[in-house]
Scaffold this motif. Structure first.
Motif, PDB file in Angstrom:
ATOM      1  N   MET A   1       0.953  -1.060  -0.088  1.00  0.00           N
ATOM      2  CA  MET A   1      -0.043  -0.014   0.148  1.00  0.00           C
ATOM      3  C   MET A   1       0.866   1.228  -0.155  1.00  0.00           C
ATOM      4  N   PHE A   2       2.067   1.060   0.501  1.00  0.00           N
ATOM      5  CA  PHE A   2       2.866   2.232   0.173  1.00  0.00           C
ATOM      6  C   PHE A   2       3.335   2.756  -1.171  1.00  0.00           C
ATOM      7  N   LEU A   3       2.975   2.021  -1.939  1.00  0.00           N
ATOM      8  CA  LEU A   3       3.258   2.284  -3.420  1.00  0.00           C
ATOM      9  C   LEU A   3       2.006   3.102  -3.842  1.00  0.00           C
ATOM     10  N   ASP A   4       1.001   3.371  -3.126  1.00  0.00           N
ATOM     11  CA  ASP A   4      -0.195   4.089  -3.705  1.00  0.00           C
ATOM     12  C   ASP A   4       0.003   5.503  -3.345  1.00  0.00           C
ATOM     13  N   ASP A   5       0.042   6.414  -4.340  1.00  0.00           N
ATOM     14  CA  ASP A   5       0.339   7.787  -4.253  1.00  0.00           C
ATOM     15  C   ASP A   5      -0.567   8.489  -3.496  1.00  0.00           C
ATOM     16  N   ASN A   6      -1.869   7.940  -3.271  1.00  0.00           N
ATOM     17  CA  ASN A   6      -2.905   8.562  -2.670  1.00  0.00           C
ATOM     18  C   ASN A   6      -2.622   8.377  -1.193  1.00  0.00           C
ATOM     19  N   LEU A   7      -1.809   7.541  -0.619  1.00  0.00           N
ATOM     20  CA  LEU A   7      -1.451   7.239   0.878  1.00  0.00           C
ATOM     21  C   LEU A   7       0.031   7.703   1.124  1.00  0.00           C
ATOM     22  N   TYR A   8       0.084   8.122   2.368  1.00  0.00           N
ATOM     23  CA  TYR A   8       1.396   8.383   2.998  1.00  0.00           C
ATOM     24  C   TYR A   8       1.631   7.638   4.124  1.00  0.00           C
ATOM     25  N   THR A   9       2.754   6.897   4.392  1.00  0.00           N
ATOM     26  CA  THR A   9       2.943   6.046   5.477  1.00  0.00           C
ATOM     27  C   THR A   9       4.423   6.658   5.920  1.00  0.00           C
ATOM     28  N   PRO A  10       4.648   6.733   7.338  1.00  0.00           N
ATOM     29  CA  PRO A  10       5.836   7.209   7.898  1.00  0.00           C
ATOM     30  C   PRO A  10       7.238   6.232   7.481  1.00  0.00           C
ATOM     31  N   ASN A  11       8.106   6.603   7.421  1.00  0.00           N
ATOM     32  CA  ASN A  11       9.401   6.189   7.080  1.00  0.00           C
ATOM     33  C   ASN A  11      10.183   5.721   8.331  1.00  0.00           C
ATOM     34  N   TYR A  12      11.210   5.229   8.073  1.00  0.00           N
ATOM     35  CA  TYR A  12      12.376   4.696   9.204  1.00  0.00           C
ATOM     36  C   TYR A  12      12.540   5.895  10.029  1.00  0.00           C
ATOM     37  N   PHE A  13      12.961   7.029   9.223  1.00  0.00           N
ATOM     38  CA  PHE A  13      13.570   8.198   9.844  1.00  0.00           C
ATOM     39  C   PHE A  13      12.511   8.844  10.686  1.00  0.00           C
ATOM     40  N   GLN A  14      11.408   8.897  10.120  1.00  0.00           N
ATOM     41  CA  GLN A  14      10.276   9.723  10.665  1.00  0.00           C
ATOM     42  C   GLN A  14       9.722   8.993  11.944  1.00  0.00           C
TER      43      GLN A  14
ATOM     44  N   GLY B   1      19.788  13.897   7.934  1.00  0.00           N
ATOM     45  CA  GLY B   1      19.710  12.888   8.683  1.00  0.00           C
ATOM     46  C   GLY B   1      19.464  11.644   8.119  1.00  0.00           C
ATOM     47  N   ALA B   2      18.547  11.513   7.098  1.00  0.00           N
ATOM     48  CA  ALA B   2      18.180  10.304   6.537  1.00  0.00           C
ATOM     49  C   ALA B   2      19.510   9.649   5.978  1.00  0.00           C
ATOM     50  N   PRO B   3      20.241  10.447   4.914  1.00  0.00           N
ATOM     51  CA  PRO B   3      21.373   9.906   4.392  1.00  0.00           C
ATOM     52  C   PRO B   3      22.447   9.034   5.502  1.00  0.00           C
ATOM     53  N   VAL B   4      22.631  10.129   6.628  1.00  0.00           N
ATOM     54  CA  VAL B   4      23.585   9.269   7.723  1.00  0.00           C
ATOM     55  C   VAL B   4      22.763   8.148   8.177  1.00  0.00           C
ATOM     56  N   LEU B   5      21.615   8.176   8.367  1.00  0.00           N
ATOM     57  CA  LEU B   5      20.799   6.918   9.056  1.00  0.00           C
ATOM     58  C   LEU B   5      21.062   5.665   8.117  1.00  0.00           C
ATOM     59  N   ASN B   6      20.983   5.894   6.854  1.00  0.00           N
ATOM     60  CA  ASN B   6      21.166   4.985   5.601  1.00  0.00           C
ATOM     61  C   ASN B   6      22.378   4.480   5.732  1.00  0.00           C
ATOM     62  N   ARG B   7      23.354   5.087   6.092  1.00  0.00           N
ATOM     63  CA  ARG B   7      24.816   4.410   6.085  1.00  0.00           C
ATOM     64  C   ARG B   7      24.948   3.580   7.241  1.00  0.00           C
ATOM     65  N   LEU B   8      24.417   3.734   8.367  1.00  0.00           N
ATOM     66  CA  LEU B   8      24.395   3.019   9.700  1.00  0.00           C
ATOM     67  C   LEU B   8      23.521   1.794   9.506  1.00  0.00           C
ATOM     68  N   LEU B   9      22.486   1.955   8.954  1.00  0.00           N
ATOM     69  CA  LEU B   9      21.597   0.810   8.801  1.00  0.00           C
ATOM     70  C   LEU B   9      21.926  -0.545   7.933  1.00  0.00           C
ATOM     71  N   PRO B  10      21.655  -1.479   8.395  1.00  0.00           N
ATOM     72  CA  PRO B  10      21.985  -2.918   7.733  1.00  0.00           C
ATOM     73  C   PRO B  10      21.048  -2.828   6.357  1.00  0.00           C
ATOM     74  N   PRO B  11      21.243  -3.559   5.101  1.00  0.00           N
ATOM     75  CA  PRO B  11      20.515  -3.440   4.192  1.00  0.00           C
ATOM     76  C   PRO B  11      19.208  -4.175   4.323  1.00  0.00           C
ATOM     77  N   THR B  12      19.191  -4.969   5.202  1.00  0.00           N
ATOM     78  CA  THR B  12      18.131  -5.922   5.465  1.00  0.00           C
ATOM     79  C   THR B  12      17.486  -5.927   6.905  1.00  0.00           C
ATOM     80  N   ARG B  13      16.445  -6.265   7.075  1.00  0.00           N
ATOM     81  CA  ARG B  13      15.917  -6.548   8.513  1.00  0.00           C
ATOM     82  C   ARG B  13      16.465  -7.835   9.158  1.00  0.00           C
TER      83      ARG B  13
END
Length: 369
Positions: free
Chosen positions: A94-107, A121-133
């Motif tokens: 449902m995240f793919l729906d342009d009518n909806l907005y869901t919070p991301n990991y940074f938010q 901050g988000a680019p910094v967070l991206n460098r710290l996060l692992p690529p998968t859960r």
């Protein structure tokens, strides 16, 4: 590489959104009981809390008046379901729906400051996060959808997720599942936190907000009080699979959040009791949902026929935009066609325990024991 992993392990935790004095209050109400092995994790939270405290005044000054004036034209959509019931898969679709907005990991990780700090901050967070859960190998980044519960916990300091941090002391009553059991002032703080956060997300993009959090199953009465026309999607899954996957979630992810070292039987007690209580609270209040505002989906159906399930959800809730979503969802599903779920074996003793404890829900949702 080793240094970045160390930083990620100690700094990036799901409950990084508290300001310093809020973190101090949470620690104080648990008598500062922190296991020695968890001190590095606490250091990560302290670091993040200082970051939040430093920048939150700037966000308030710049954006608070605009956020408070923001009108919510479309009531939110809530994805409901116990942990490991497929809610992340549906949220990603449902995240793919342009009518909806869901919070991301940074938010969700930095709810006090994301309007002011996300660009840097988000680019910094991206460098710290692992690529998968770690619990299911799904893609992870600062811009991927995440649970709003982490943001709400940091904003109001009441959430079942504080039991992740304090599994021994429990942090009750602030970690109770039933919001009606919270002290009156804490319940009001939760309502205000959710209202502010939804307005903030609406201000960000101006779309209908889509939220996903397992504890929302227990909050139907409160969610309807705030948003009488809200829409709900409830996912359910074979309880045996839910149990095995939830145990894996605690082992691979939640264990890294602990500030206290729990006994294994304590973890099992929480898993078994939360499932029963979350479903009981959902059944208590589900009849309050207006007709046409709730669609229930079996996870196994979503897995086998995702587009058909999406169409049923959109028609059932009278949501626009399914045709456009269908094209994007088809491409997304093609991209993850090689994804393989974790496979677990349920030993006889655990199987008997789950069948005994969760028996009514096997019958309720039509799964054999």
């Amino acid at each position: 590489m080793k240094a970045s992993r160390l930083i990620a392990g100690h700094f990036m935790q799901p409950l990084t959104g508290m300001r310093f004095m809020d973190l101090f209050r949470v620690l104080a109400r648990n008598n500062f009981r922190v296991s020695p092995s968890r001190v590095p994790h606490l250091a990560g939270l302290v670091t993040a809390s200082c970051y939040n405290s430093a920048f939150s005044p700037y966000e308030k000054r710049l954006n608070r008046p605009k956020v408070e004036k923001r009108r919510i034209e479309h009531p939110p959509v809530f994805i409901l379901g116990h942990f490991r019931s497929g809610t992340t898969h549906l949220q990603n679709l449902m995240f793919l729906d342009d009518n909806l907005y869901t919070p991301n990991y940074f938010q969700t990780s930095f709810p006090h400051i994301y309007l002011y700090c996300q660009r840097l901050g988000a680019p910094v967070l991206n460098r710290l996060l692992p690529p998968t859960r770690p619990m299911d190998n799904l893609a992870l980044s600062a811009f991927r959808p995440n649970e709003d519960e982490f943001a709400l916990a940091a904003l109001c300091l009441s959430s079942p997720y504080f039991k992740f941090m304090f599994p021994v002391s429990g942090d009750e009553p602030h970690s109770l599942l039933d919001p009606l059991a919270l002290p009156a002032k804490d319940l009001e703080k939760y309502k205000n936190a959710l209202s502010v956060y939804v307005r903030k997300l609406t201000f960000t993009k101006g779309r209908r907000v889509l939220l996903k959090s397992p504890p929302h199953m227990a909050r139907i009465r409160i969610l309807l009080e705030l948003y009488p026309q809200a829409r709900f999607v409830h996912l359910f899954r074979n309880p045996y699979d839910v149990y095995l996957s939830t145990v894996n979630l605690w082992r691979k992810t939640i264990s890294g959040i602990h500030l206290q070292e729990p006994r294994p039987d304590r973890v099992q007690e929480i898993i078994l009791s939360w499932y029963k209580e979350m479903h009981a609270l959902f059944e208590r209040d589900r009849n309050l949902i207006p007709p046409g505002h709730l669609v229930e989906v079996r996870y196994e159906d979503l897995e086998k026929k995702p587009l058909a399930c999406l169409e049923r959800i959109y028609r059932g809730l009278d949501l626009p935009g399914f045709q456009a979503l269908e094209k994007k969802a088809t491409q997304y599903l093609e991209g993850i066609k090689d994804y393989r779920k974790n496979r677990f074996v349920l030993v006889a003793q655990a199987r008997d325990k789950v069948a005994q404890e969760w028996g009514p829900w096997f019958e309720k949702y039509g799964y054999p024991r």
